[in-house]
Design a protein around this motif. Structure first.
Motif, short mmCIF file in Angstrom:
data_model
loop_
_atom_site.label_atom_id
_atom_site.label_comp_id
_atom_site.label_asym_id
_atom_site.label_seq_id
_atom_site.Cartn_x
_atom_site.Cartn_y
_atom_site.Cartn_z
N GLU A 1 0.86 -1.38 0.04
CA GLU A 1 -0.06 0.15 0.11
C GLU A 1 0.83 1.21 0.15
O GLU A 1 0.27 2.50 -0.08
N GLN A 2 2.13 1.05 0.18
CA GLN A 2 3.02 2.50 0.49
C GLN A 2 3.14 3.10 -1.00
O GLN A 2 3.18 2.38 -2.18
N PRO A 3 3.33 4.46 -1.14
CA PRO A 3 3.36 5.08 -2.02
C PRO A 3 4.67 4.97 -3.12
O PRO A 3 5.39 4.48 -2.25
N PHE A 4 4.69 5.39 -4.15
CA PHE A 4 5.92 5.15 -5.10
C PHE A 4 6.92 6.34 -4.81
O PHE A 4 6.40 7.46 -4.01
N LEU A 5 8.31 6.13 -4.74
CA LEU A 5 8.93 7.12 -4.58
C LEU A 5 9.38 7.83 -6.05
O LEU A 5 10.09 7.30 -6.68
#
Length: 245
Positions: A29-33
């Motif tokens: 679920e973590q956002p893209f860098l």
């Protein structure tokens, strides 16, 4: 085309899911860098994360929380159910194949394997939207994916061990098990038809490709720094309401 200022996609209900499943979903679920300062780049990354978030909500419902309510009346939410089914079929392959062949030795568990495969998929999607010449287009994508379906039915591993090693190992393991076990082949590789039946990887992949091929398929897109929802023919749609209740 209807402009949308915000997308109402809540966080996954991880408090209702425990153990490795919770940690895996939290990671996915973590956002893209995004390393550049172009606001459009960040917007495109957020849109892609929105696509994945919708699919992960379906995965949660299908695997762990059958009473988790998603608004099927909304076209956008329905569109991502096949993607959620595909992720579920990949997760089941990882769990069922783990420990059965040498290909799972690189992973601590089936969930870790699934996380690695899903991250490969996310990273490929992410790389494609930042290609200098733009995306290849719907037609070429569909042709490639339909060819993949044919290969899978013939027990052929279509993935590249250098570009997608986690998926390659999973398919090697799954093909070996499918060709040796009719039960594995029927339930987890090909899938069973009918209500409440295990869809299986090929069945889920085929349905996902079919959904992408529909003219009315809706998508969350970015144009000139703004968020829109549109279908395959560019017709306006109403803004997406609350995802889950």
């Amino acid at each position: 085309m209807t402009e949308i200022q915000t997308l109402t996609i809540p966080a996954l209900p991880l408090n209702l899911i425990g153990g490795e499943a919770r940690r895996t979903l939290n990671a996915l679920e973590q956002p893209f860098l995004v390393l550049d300062n172009d606001p459009n780049s960040q917007t495109r990354a957020e849109i892609l994360l929105g696509h994945w978030s919708l699919a992960l909500h379906w995965l949660v419902k299908k695997k762990w929380l059958p009473n988790y309510k998603l608004d099927r009346r909304n076209a956008i939410i329905r569109d991502f159910e096949p993607f959620g089914d595909l992720l579920l079929s990949i997760l089941e392959l990882c769990i069922q194949s783990y420990g059965a062949t040498k290909h799972s030795a690189s992973y601590a568990s089936g969930y870790i394997w699934f996380q690695a495969v899903a991250n490969e998929m996310k990273n490929r999607d992410f790389a494609e939207i930042f290609q200098p010449d733009g995306h290849r287009g719907k037609t070429s994508d569909l042709a490639e994916r339909r060819d993949v379906v044919k290969q899978l039915r013939d027990y052929v591993n279509f993935s590249d061990p250098d570009k997608t090693p986690h998926l390659w190992r999973l398919l090697e393991a799954s093909i070996a098990l499918a060709t040796a076990s009719p039960g594995f082949d029927r339930k987890y590789w090909r899938g069973e038809r009918g209500k409440n039946k295990q869809k299986g990887f090929i069945h889920a992949y085929t349905a996902w490709v079919g959904e992408l091929g529909k003219k009315e398929w809706r998508n969350i897109v970015c144009e000139k720094g703004k968020l829109f929802v549109r279908d395959g023919q560019g017709k306006a749609l109403t803004p997406m309401p609350v995802l889950a209740k």
